[in-house]
Design a protein around this motif. Structure first.
Motif, PDB file in Angstrom:
ATOM      1  N   LEU A 163       0.808  -1.217   0.000  1.00  0.00           N
ATOM      2  CA  LEU A 163       0.000   0.000   0.000  1.00  0.00           C
ATOM      3  C   LEU A 163       0.842   1.269   0.000  1.00  0.00           C
ATOM      4  O   LEU A 163       0.294   2.363  -0.163  1.00  0.00           O
ATOM      5  CB  LEU A 163      -0.926   0.004   1.215  1.00  0.00           C
ATOM      6  N   GLU A 164       2.154   1.139   0.198  1.00  0.00           N
ATOM      7  CA  GLU A 164       2.998   2.321   0.095  1.00  0.00           C
ATOM      8  C   GLU A 164       2.964   2.911  -1.310  1.00  0.00           C
ATOM      9  O   GLU A 164       3.347   4.072  -1.504  1.00  0.00           O
ATOM     10  CB  GLU A 164       4.430   1.997   0.495  1.00  0.00           C
ATOM     11  N   SER A 187      -5.740  -8.900   7.467  1.00  0.00           N
ATOM     12  CA  SER A 187      -5.768  -7.661   8.249  1.00  0.00           C
ATOM     13  C   SER A 187      -5.501  -6.488   7.320  1.00  0.00           C
ATOM     14  O   SER A 187      -4.943  -6.652   6.231  1.00  0.00           O
ATOM     15  CB  SER A 187      -4.734  -7.694   9.377  1.00  0.00           C
ATOM     16  N   LEU A 188      -5.900  -5.307   7.778  1.00  0.00           N
ATOM     17  CA  LEU A 188      -5.742  -4.096   6.985  1.00  0.00           C
ATOM     18  C   LEU A 188      -5.061  -3.017   7.816  1.00  0.00           C
ATOM     19  O   LEU A 188      -5.335  -2.899   9.021  1.00  0.00           O
ATOM     20  CB  LEU A 188      -7.102  -3.582   6.500  1.00  0.00           C
ATOM     21  N   PRO A 189      -4.184  -2.215   7.227  1.00  0.00           N
ATOM     22  CA  PRO A 189      -3.622  -1.058   7.939  1.00  0.00           C
ATOM     23  C   PRO A 189      -4.660   0.068   7.997  1.00  0.00           C
ATOM     24  O   PRO A 189      -4.720   0.933   7.118  1.00  0.00           O
ATOM     25  CB  PRO A 189      -2.399  -0.688   7.088  1.00  0.00           C
ATOM     26  N   VAL A 190      -5.456   0.057   9.042  1.00  0.00           N
ATOM     27  CA  VAL A 190      -6.623   0.942   9.116  1.00  0.00           C
ATOM     28  C   VAL A 190      -6.218   2.411   9.025  1.00  0.00           C
ATOM     29  O   VAL A 190      -6.826   3.193   8.275  1.00  0.00           O
ATOM     30  CB  VAL A 190      -7.402   0.657  10.415  1.00  0.00           C
ATOM     31  N   ALA A 191      -5.214   2.813   9.795  1.00  0.00           N
ATOM     32  CA  ALA A 191      -4.826   4.224   9.803  1.00  0.00           C
ATOM     33  C   ALA A 191      -4.334   4.681   8.433  1.00  0.00           C
ATOM     34  O   ALA A 191      -4.651   5.792   7.990  1.00  0.00           O
ATOM     35  CB  ALA A 191      -3.745   4.452  10.860  1.00  0.00           C
ATOM     36  N   GLU A 192      -3.582   3.842   7.749  1.00  0.00           N
ATOM     37  CA  GLU A 192      -3.073   4.213   6.425  1.00  0.00           C
ATOM     38  C   GLU A 192      -4.203   4.300   5.402  1.00  0.00           C
ATOM     39  O   GLU A 192      -4.199   5.186   4.545  1.00  0.00           O
ATOM     40  CB  GLU A 192      -2.019   3.211   5.977  1.00  0.00           C
ATOM     41  N   ALA A 212      -9.998 -10.500   9.806  1.00  0.00           N
ATOM     42  CA  ALA A 212     -10.307 -10.773  11.206  1.00  0.00           C
ATOM     43  C   ALA A 212     -11.121  -9.618  11.771  1.00  0.00           C
ATOM     44  O   ALA A 212     -10.781  -8.443  11.577  1.00  0.00           O
ATOM     45  CB  ALA A 212      -9.021 -10.957  12.007  1.00  0.00           C
ATOM     46  N   CYS A 213     -12.213  -9.936  12.456  1.00  0.00           N
ATOM     47  CA  CYS A 213     -13.117  -8.907  12.981  1.00  0.00           C
ATOM     48  C   CYS A 213     -12.482  -8.190  14.161  1.00  0.00           C
ATOM     49  O   CYS A 213     -11.954  -8.817  15.077  1.00  0.00           O
ATOM     50  CB  CYS A 213     -14.432  -9.541  13.414  1.00  0.00           C
ATOM     51  N   ASP A 214     -12.541  -6.871  14.163  1.00  0.00           N
ATOM     52  CA  ASP A 214     -12.182  -6.059  15.316  1.00  0.00           C
ATOM     53  C   ASP A 214     -12.846  -4.697  15.151  1.00  0.00           C
ATOM     54  O   ASP A 214     -13.374  -4.359  14.083  1.00  0.00           O
ATOM     55  CB  ASP A 214     -10.664  -5.929  15.491  1.00  0.00           C
ATOM     56  N   CYS A 215     -12.798  -3.901  16.220  1.00  0.00           N
ATOM     57  CA  CYS A 215     -13.490  -2.614  16.199  1.00  0.00           C
ATOM     58  C   CYS A 215     -12.836  -1.594  15.261  1.00  0.00           C
ATOM     59  O   CYS A 215     -13.554  -0.817  14.624  1.00  0.00           O
ATOM     60  CB  CYS A 215     -13.580  -2.059  17.616  1.00  0.00           C
ATOM     61  N   PRO A 216     -11.510  -1.508  15.149  1.00  0.00           N
ATOM     62  CA  PRO A 216     -10.946  -0.582  14.152  1.00  0.00           C
ATOM     63  C   PRO A 216     -11.409  -0.877  12.724  1.00  0.00           C
ATOM     64  O   PRO A 216     -11.640   0.046  11.948  1.00  0.00           O
ATOM     65  CB  PRO A 216      -9.432  -0.789  14.310  1.00  0.00           C
TER      66      PRO A 216
END
Length: 488
Positions: A163-164, A187-192, A212-216
């Motif tokens: 993603l860079e 997984s995903l780099p949410v902030a990026e 994978a499920c998570d709140c972010p």
């Protein structure tokens, strides 16, 4: 028509076809060369130099070598190689087609995108690589693709995408669609991803991945859903994740319910600033080509053109710059954009703190300095009281002894004894006391440092030739923590 005429016409047609150079089992229509479903195991030859569209789909071309095109095809802008079982593409395969704008390599058996694979295609706009077996993507594979607008990589085995390539916008500056759906992203780099411009997020498809499920993750796609981004709205039913520990697939947008992860509501970030600061408010629209744009301040002032009223200025890229912030500059700013297809209004919340950026630090430094000063003062006082050496000046002569009432009624820690003016008694001349005499004197005292009433006072010495002057209050001060009294 006479037979001779038909024979002449047929010969002329074959001659024209041969002159055109259309390969066998292919159909030539003007500058289009279609060799689809021709059971070809390689690229046919010769290829007309004026070919603009070459369709080689649904064949058995398994390898695309560097010499597949014998010469430079300067007019070729579309190359279709889907459904061929391709397993190898040379890094020099596109050196002879520098003006290619559309390349279809979908539905093949490619496993990796090697270094600088497409670097010769500086004018490429659309690249289709979906439905392959791609598991590795080199970050330089898309080098020099400054005009690439659409990149399709769905239905592959990609577990990580660089993603860079999208962060700074310099590698793929024109990219508006990136399809990474149906891969193996966990997984995903949410902030990026959240930091990407809205027009790119609008075309970033990530559904059908084993995330994978998570709140972010929930907050990321909830924000995209609130912004009505196509990547979420178009495939909302396929936007799922695996809920631990059972790995049960659930809708990502339902993770906020109490029965699942009970994630908090996703809210847009508030821009914070301080008095006197300069900030820039971005109009993060999902419309790339904007024909009209305006800002409305919390006070209702409209800014339509570049420039402004001094403290607020509209920049060329559509952002709003605010200088020398005041408390009244805080609030909600609205950015309205108008495009050829739809209009959009965005809101930016600005919070202005009622102090300068360095104000709290100055206050903390002042308090810290005051505290250190107080501590040093106390230390100096203690040093003066307990560690200062006594400089005693002994004088000859007798001093009057204190009366018995003073020793009975005064404390051992008292600095000034009581003097009875009516019954002065002379005292023997001062002599340094030894440890034994101090112990004897202490034994004669009672509790709380007082002399016992029944004690035998020392006899008063006779008055000498040189009478010692009577002790005054300042002369009687002595340190209770020193064996040597201070006598002036």
């Amino acid at each position: 028509m006479p037979a001779g005429a038909r024979s002449a016409l047929g010969h002329k047609g074959s001659t024209s076809r041969a002159a055109a150079g259309c390969p066998p089992r292919c159909v030539c229509a003007s500058n289009i060369l279609s060799c689809s479903q021709a059971v070809l195991s390689g690229v046919p030859a010769p290829l007309p130099r004026f070919t603009a569209v070459l369709d080689l789909s649904h064949n058995n071309v398994s390898r695309l070598r560097a010499d597949w095109a014998p010469g430079r095809l300067a007019h070729l802008h579309s190359l279709l190689l889907s459904h061929n079982g391709l397993t190898f593409v040379s890094t020099e395969a596109f050196a002879h087609v520098p003006h290619l704008r559309h390349l279809d390599l979908s539905s093949n058996r490619l496993r990796a995108l090697d270094e600088n694979l497409f670097s010769d295609l500086a004018e490429l706009e659309v690249l289709l690589l979906y439905n392959n077996e791609i598991a590795a993507v080199d970050r330089t594979a898309f080098e020099n693709l400054a005009r690439l607008r659409k990149l399709y990589l769905s239905q592959n085995h990609i577990a990580r995408f660089p993603l860079e390539l999208l962060k700074d916008g310099s590698r793929l500056p024109q990219l508006a669609l990136l399809d990474l759906s149906a891969n193996r992203l966990k997984s995903l780099p949410v902030a990026e991803l959240q930091a990407l411009p809205a027009w790119l997020r609008d075309g970033l498809y990530l559904h059908a991945n084993p995330l994978a499920c998570d709140c972010p993750l929930y907050e990321l796609f909830a924000r995209w859903h609130r912004r009505q981004l196509s990547a979420v709205l178009d495939f909302q039913e396929e936007l799922r994740c695996l809920l631990p520990p059972s790995k049960k697939p659930v809708d990502i947008l339902s993770l906020g319910s109490p029965g699942l992860l009970n994630c908090s509501e996703a809210k847009e970030a508030v821009l914070e600033a301080h008095l006197g600061d300069t900030v820039t408010l971005g109009c993060d629209t999902r419309l790339r080509a904007v024909s009209a744009r305006e800002w409305v301040t919390p006070a209702g002032e409209r800014l339509l053109e570049e420039g402004g009223n001094g403290s607020a200025a509209l920049l060329a890229n559509g952002s709003l710059r605010l200088r020398a912030l005041r408390p009244e500059d805080g609030g909600t700013y609205a950015c309205s954009v108008a495009g050829a297809v739809l209009n959009e209004t965005l809101y930016v919340e600005l919070l202005v703190h009622n102090f300068t950026l360095h104000g709290p630090h100055d206050t903390l430094n002042t308090a810290y300095t005051t505290l250190v000063g107080c501590i040093l003062s106390v230390v100096l006082v203690l040093i003066y009281l307990y560690l200062t050496p006594c400089r005693c000046c002994c004088r000859a002569g007798d001093k009057p002894a204190a009366p018995h009432d003073d020793s009975i009624n005064s404390s051992m820690l008292s600095a000034t004894p009581n003097h009875n003016a009516e019954a002065p008694a002379p005292k023997e001349p001062f002599r340094p006391r030894s440890a034994s005499s101090v112990a004897a004197a202490a034994a004669a005292r009672g509790q709380n440092g007082k002399f016992k009433a029944g004690g035998t006072p020392e006899p008063a010495p006779k008055e000498g030739a040189k009478a010692q002057r009577k002790m005054s209050d300042p002369d009687s001060v002595s340190s209770v923590f020193s064996d040597t009294p201070i006598v002036v």
